[in-house]
Write an enzyme that holds these catalytic residues in place. Sequence first.
Site, PDB file in Angstrom:
ATOM      1  N   GLY A  13       0.813  -1.213   0.000  1.00  0.00           N
ATOM      2  CA  GLY A  13       0.000   0.000   0.000  1.00  0.00           C
ATOM      3  C   GLY A  13       0.843   1.258   0.000  1.00  0.00           C
ATOM      4  N   ASP A  14       0.187   2.390  -0.238  1.00  0.00           N
ATOM      5  CA  ASP A  14       0.820   3.709  -0.225  1.00  0.00           C
ATOM      6  C   ASP A  14       1.928   3.833  -1.268  1.00  0.00           C
ATOM      7  OD1 ASP A  14      -0.852   4.362   1.917  1.00  0.00           O
ATOM      8  OD2 ASP A  14       0.576   3.524   3.342  1.00  0.00           O
ATOM      9  N   GLY A  16       1.530   5.226  -4.160  1.00  0.00           N
ATOM     10  CA  GLY A  16       1.282   6.413  -4.992  1.00  0.00           C
ATOM     11  C   GLY A  16       0.180   6.164  -6.019  1.00  0.00           C
ATOM     12  N   LYS A  17      -0.748   5.271  -5.672  1.00  0.00           N
ATOM     13  CA  LYS A  17      -1.841   4.931  -6.600  1.00  0.00           C
ATOM     14  C   LYS A  17      -2.708   6.144  -6.912  1.00  0.00           C
ATOM     15  CE  LYS A  17      -3.222   1.953  -3.560  1.00  0.00           C
ATOM     16  NZ  LYS A  17      -2.094   1.920  -2.609  1.00  0.00           N
ATOM     17  N   GLY A  18      -2.980   6.937  -5.861  1.00  0.00           N
ATOM     18  CA  GLY A  18      -3.841   8.108  -6.046  1.00  0.00           C
ATOM     19  C   GLY A  18      -3.236   9.079  -7.030  1.00  0.00           C
ATOM     20  N   LYS A  19      -1.948   9.361  -6.840  1.00  0.00           N
ATOM     21  CA  LYS A  19      -1.264  10.297  -7.734  1.00  0.00           C
ATOM     22  C   LYS A  19      -1.346   9.819  -9.191  1.00  0.00           C
ATOM     23  CE  LYS A  19       2.962  11.786  -9.597  1.00  0.00           C
ATOM     24  NZ  LYS A  19       4.265  12.381  -9.607  1.00  0.00           N
ATOM     25  N   GLY A  41      -5.908   5.799   1.889  1.00  0.00           N
ATOM     26  CA  GLY A  41      -5.616   7.233   1.943  1.00  0.00           C
ATOM     27  C   GLY A  41      -4.786   7.560   0.724  1.00  0.00           C
ATOM     28  N   HIS A  42      -5.374   8.254  -0.215  1.00  0.00           N
ATOM     29  CA  HIS A  42      -4.686   8.556  -1.473  1.00  0.00           C
ATOM     30  C   HIS A  42      -4.426  10.058  -1.564  1.00  0.00           C
ATOM     31  CE1 HIS A  42      -6.449   4.634  -3.356  1.00  0.00           C
ATOM     32  NE2 HIS A  42      -5.729   4.431  -2.274  1.00  0.00           N
ATOM     33  N   ARG A 143     -23.327 -13.073   5.354  1.00  0.00           N
ATOM     34  CA  ARG A 143     -24.649 -12.799   4.759  1.00  0.00           C
ATOM     35  C   ARG A 143     -25.615 -12.104   5.709  1.00  0.00           C
ATOM     36  NH1 ARG A 143     -24.721 -18.865   3.020  1.00  0.00           N
ATOM     37  NH2 ARG A 143     -23.820 -18.804   5.096  1.00  0.00           N
ATOM     38  N   GLN A 222      -5.143  -0.136  -1.080  1.00  0.00           N
ATOM     39  CA  GLN A 222      -4.197  -1.028  -0.381  1.00  0.00           C
ATOM     40  C   GLN A 222      -3.149  -1.537  -1.391  1.00  0.00           C
ATOM     41  OE1 GLN A 222      -7.885  -1.661   0.467  1.00  0.00           O
ATOM     42  NE2 GLN A 222      -7.282   0.058   1.708  1.00  0.00           N
ATOM     43  N   ARG A 303       5.242   5.105   8.861  1.00  0.00           N
ATOM     44  CA  ARG A 303       5.287   3.864   8.076  1.00  0.00           C
ATOM     45  C   ARG A 303       6.618   3.169   8.315  1.00  0.00           C
ATOM     46  NH1 ARG A 303       3.079   7.067   2.798  1.00  0.00           N
ATOM     47  NH2 ARG A 303       0.882   7.083   3.360  1.00  0.00           N
ATOM     48  N   LEU A 330      11.083   7.750  -6.598  1.00  0.00           N
ATOM     49  CA  LEU A 330      12.491   7.520  -6.936  1.00  0.00           C
ATOM     50  C   LEU A 330      13.362   8.644  -6.376  1.00  0.00           C
ATOM     51  CD1 LEU A 330      14.370   5.620  -8.553  1.00  0.00           C
ATOM     52  CD2 LEU A 330      14.026   7.104 -10.533  1.00  0.00           C
TER      53      LEU A 330
HETATM   54  P1  GDP Z   1      -1.557   5.624  -2.250  1.00  0.00           P
HETATM   55  O1  GDP Z   1      -2.281   5.187  -1.041  1.00  0.00           O
HETATM   56  O2  GDP Z   1      -0.983   4.486  -3.027  1.00  0.00           O
HETATM   57  O3  GDP Z   1      -2.347   6.559  -3.118  1.00  0.00           O
HETATM   58  O4  GDP Z   1      -0.277   6.446  -1.729  1.00  0.00           O
HETATM   59  P2  GDP Z   1      -0.300   7.569  -0.579  1.00  0.00           P
HETATM   60  O5  GDP Z   1      -0.892   8.799  -1.145  1.00  0.00           O
HETATM   61  O6  GDP Z   1      -0.850   7.043   0.684  1.00  0.00           O
HETATM   62  O7  GDP Z   1       1.269   7.718  -0.326  1.00  0.00           O
HETATM   63  C1  GDP Z   1       2.136   8.149  -1.294  1.00  0.00           C
HETATM   64  C2  GDP Z   1       2.783   9.456  -0.824  1.00  0.00           C
HETATM   65  O8  GDP Z   1       3.873   9.785  -1.645  1.00  0.00           O
HETATM   66  C3  GDP Z   1       1.860  10.657  -0.926  1.00  0.00           C
HETATM   67  O9  GDP Z   1       2.154  11.567   0.097  1.00  0.00           O
HETATM   68  C4  GDP Z   1       2.184  11.246  -2.292  1.00  0.00           C
HETATM   69  O10 GDP Z   1       1.897  12.635  -2.360  1.00  0.00           O
HETATM   70  C5  GDP Z   1       3.649  11.000  -2.348  1.00  0.00           C
HETATM   71  N1  GDP Z   1       4.225  10.746  -3.676  1.00  0.00           N
HETATM   72  C6  GDP Z   1       3.692  10.064  -4.725  1.00  0.00           C
HETATM   73  N2  GDP Z   1       4.605   9.928  -5.717  1.00  0.00           N
HETATM   74  C7  GDP Z   1       5.740  10.540  -5.256  1.00  0.00           C
HETATM   75  C8  GDP Z   1       7.058  10.692  -5.789  1.00  0.00           C
HETATM   76  O11 GDP Z   1       7.387  10.245  -6.875  1.00  0.00           O
HETATM   77  N3  GDP Z   1       7.957  11.349  -4.998  1.00  0.00           N
HETATM   78  C9  GDP Z   1       7.655  11.847  -3.783  1.00  0.00           C
HETATM   79  N4  GDP Z   1       8.610  12.465  -3.094  1.00  0.00           N
HETATM   80  N5  GDP Z   1       6.425  11.712  -3.249  1.00  0.00           N
HETATM   81  C10 GDP Z   1       5.496  11.054  -3.970  1.00  0.00           C
HETATM   82  P1  IMO Z   2      -3.833   2.701   0.604  1.00  0.00           P
HETATM   83  O1  IMO Z   2      -4.997   2.558  -0.356  1.00  0.00           O
HETATM   84  C1  IMO Z   2      -1.327   0.948   3.713  1.00  0.00           C
HETATM   85  C2  IMO Z   2      -3.254  -1.952   6.375  1.00  0.00           C
HETATM   86  C3  IMO Z   2      -3.404  -1.573   7.825  1.00  0.00           C
HETATM   87  C4  IMO Z   2      -3.284  -2.947   8.474  1.00  0.00           C
HETATM   88  C5  IMO Z   2      -4.021  -3.847   7.490  1.00  0.00           C
HETATM   89  C6  IMO Z   2      -5.458  -4.127   7.867  1.00  0.00           C
HETATM   90  O2  IMO Z   2      -3.655   4.070   1.111  1.00  0.00           O
HETATM   91  O3  IMO Z   2      -2.602   2.095   0.015  1.00  0.00           O
HETATM   92  P2  IMO Z   2      -7.680  -2.677   7.714  1.00  0.00           P
HETATM   93  O4  IMO Z   2      -8.036  -1.377   8.367  1.00  0.00           O
HETATM   94  O5  IMO Z   2      -7.724  -2.651   6.241  1.00  0.00           O
HETATM   95  O6  IMO Z   2      -8.430  -3.838   8.292  1.00  0.00           O
HETATM   96  O7  IMO Z   2      -6.134  -2.918   8.150  1.00  0.00           O
HETATM   97  O8  IMO Z   2      -3.976  -3.179   6.246  1.00  0.00           O
HETATM   98  N1  IMO Z   2      -3.827  -0.990   5.397  1.00  0.00           N
HETATM   99  C7  IMO Z   2      -3.097  -0.175   4.641  1.00  0.00           C
HETATM  100  N2  IMO Z   2      -1.766   0.054   4.624  1.00  0.00           N
HETATM  101  N3  IMO Z   2      -2.136   1.591   2.843  1.00  0.00           N
HETATM  102  C8  IMO Z   2      -3.464   1.353   2.824  1.00  0.00           C
HETATM  103  O9  IMO Z   2      -4.298   1.845   1.882  1.00  0.00           O
HETATM  104  C9  IMO Z   2      -4.002   0.469   3.790  1.00  0.00           C
HETATM  105  N4  IMO Z   2      -5.252   0.038   4.079  1.00  0.00           N
HETATM  106  C10 IMO Z   2      -5.115  -0.858   5.056  1.00  0.00           C
HETATM  107  O10 IMO Z   2      -2.375  -0.706   8.240  1.00  0.00           O
HETATM  108  O11 IMO Z   2      -1.950  -3.358   8.482  1.00  0.00           O
HETATM  109 MG    MG Z   3      -2.246   5.513   1.032  1.00  0.00          MG
END
Ligand code: GDP
Ligand code: IMO
Ligand code: MG
Length: 426
Positions: A13-14, A16-19, A41-42, A143, A222, A303, A330
């Site tokens: 997770g995290d 950078g899917k949202g970006k 959280g994107h 269910r 995720q 994280r 990167l």
């Molecule tokens: P997601 O959950 O996959 O959408 O990712 P998040 O938004 O939770 O976490 C990615 C974080 O990295 C966010 O704060 C973005 O603004 C940031 N981000 C995305 N791409 C880049 C990148 O190439 N470089 C840097 N420095 N930050 C980035």
């Molecule tokens: P994005 O979309 C990172 C993690 C939680 C925990 C596990 C189970 O922003 O990438 P849950 O609340 O889903 O039952 O928690 O999954 N988790 C994430 N970690 N990014 C996320 O979403 C996550 N969504 C859940 O920290 O380990």
């Molecule tokens: Mg996230």
Amino acid sequence: MGKTLLVLGAQWGDEGKGKITNYLSEKAEVVIRYQGGNNAGHTIVFNNHKYKLSSIPSGVFDENVKCVIAHGVVLNPRAFIVERNQLIEQGFACNNIYISDRCHIIFDHHLELDRLNEDNLKDKKIGTTKKGIGPCYTDKTARIGMRMCDFVGPNFKQKYKDLLEIKNQQIRSLNGNEIDYEKTVVEYQELADIIRPMVTDTITLINDAKKQGKNILFEGAQGSLLDIDYGSYPYVTSSHVTSGGVLCGSGIGCHGLDEVLGIVKAYQTRVGEGAFPTELLDEIGNEIREKGNEYGTVTRRPRRIGYLDLVALKYSVLVNGITSICLTLLDVLTGFKEIKACVAYEYEGKIINTLPASDEVLHKCKPIYKTFKGWNEDISNVKSFDELPENAKEYIRFIEHELEVPVDVFSVGADKMQTIVRKELF
Ligand code: GDP
Ligand code: IMO
Ligand code: MG
């Protein structure tokens, strides 16, 4: 002819899917969330503004893009309305949101049960986001959950009353705080009134868009290693994060996906508990955390940081059918003397190249690293692969070679403009 493209987290997770979804949504007509809920959280940055989305697809800023919350998602109506109101205050009309009549509702009793389950697990806790995700999916598979068609339907009051009786029994047995029917039912009815006009048969909407040859983007939440089946169980989320989740969570049909873009962070992060073979518990890890601002969007938890894990990534490529990679963050690796990537694990004296099923085994796996020379040049303004320092190119080439998938996109900063496309995906 339009294309269907999945933007998928390839790690924990995290990534950078949202970006990336937001970037690609410029060429899409429909953007769809198919699983998860507001545990996601994107973060999206453009025009010097930062936006945080949890339940709403990352195409919402463009009113011409239809944003679909499909039936694989679990939706907290209160959290959804708060998120939507924030966007409206920021100047986005949000008239482009379509919600499935089949998606399951996260209620207050799910939040309470999430809290109680975690507390009861003590040192074996999952480290959930406490958004009620697990308890809601549990009710779905048992269910006894409530779906959107019933939430906005004429018999909501009675159905909610019956449901709450069962759930309060469960809460009572765990010594938790029961949910008051009278206090909550009015609020839920008010929320249902706001949401009702957005509710529709999204299966038909999505399939019509496909028939009409529109570009369709699926936005994963995720990461694949948190998938209920493929992830590091039990330290996973409760939904089907991987590409198969698109089929059961949206109704696109088994021939529905043209391309799968795996989003890969240039290193590895994890929030919550569970094994993490490449975890860095040293100064390097701290430095990456600060440079990459690696704090949870939803919970603000720091994280956990580690080097890139190519064993886990190969598995992710395999189970998802990843066709392209987007390497993000990167720029965060700039300034390190050397960078490492894990190419195999050592477990009880043996070398293994696949991800073990057992979290306990994974916990004991020692990473075997390949070391790369770092770079010092600021790469946050590069516009092409050729402009990258040779050592950064070397790192990317190695990833492509190991995973046998091209890095078609890479990202060197949080801003939408800091995205470099080597091969157009739409
Ligand atoms: P997601 O959950 O996959 O959408 O990712 P998040 O938004 O939770 O976490 C990615 C974080 O990295 C966010 O704060 C973005 O603004 C940031 N981000 C995305 N791409 C880049 C990148 O190439 N470089 C840097 N420095 N930050 C980035
Ligand atoms: P994005 O979309 C990172 C993690 C939680 C925990 C596990 C189970 O922003 O990438 P849950 O609340 O889903 O039952 O928690 O999954 N988790 C994430 N970690 N990014 C996320 O979403 C996550 N969504 C859940 O920290 O380990
Ligand atoms: Mg996230």
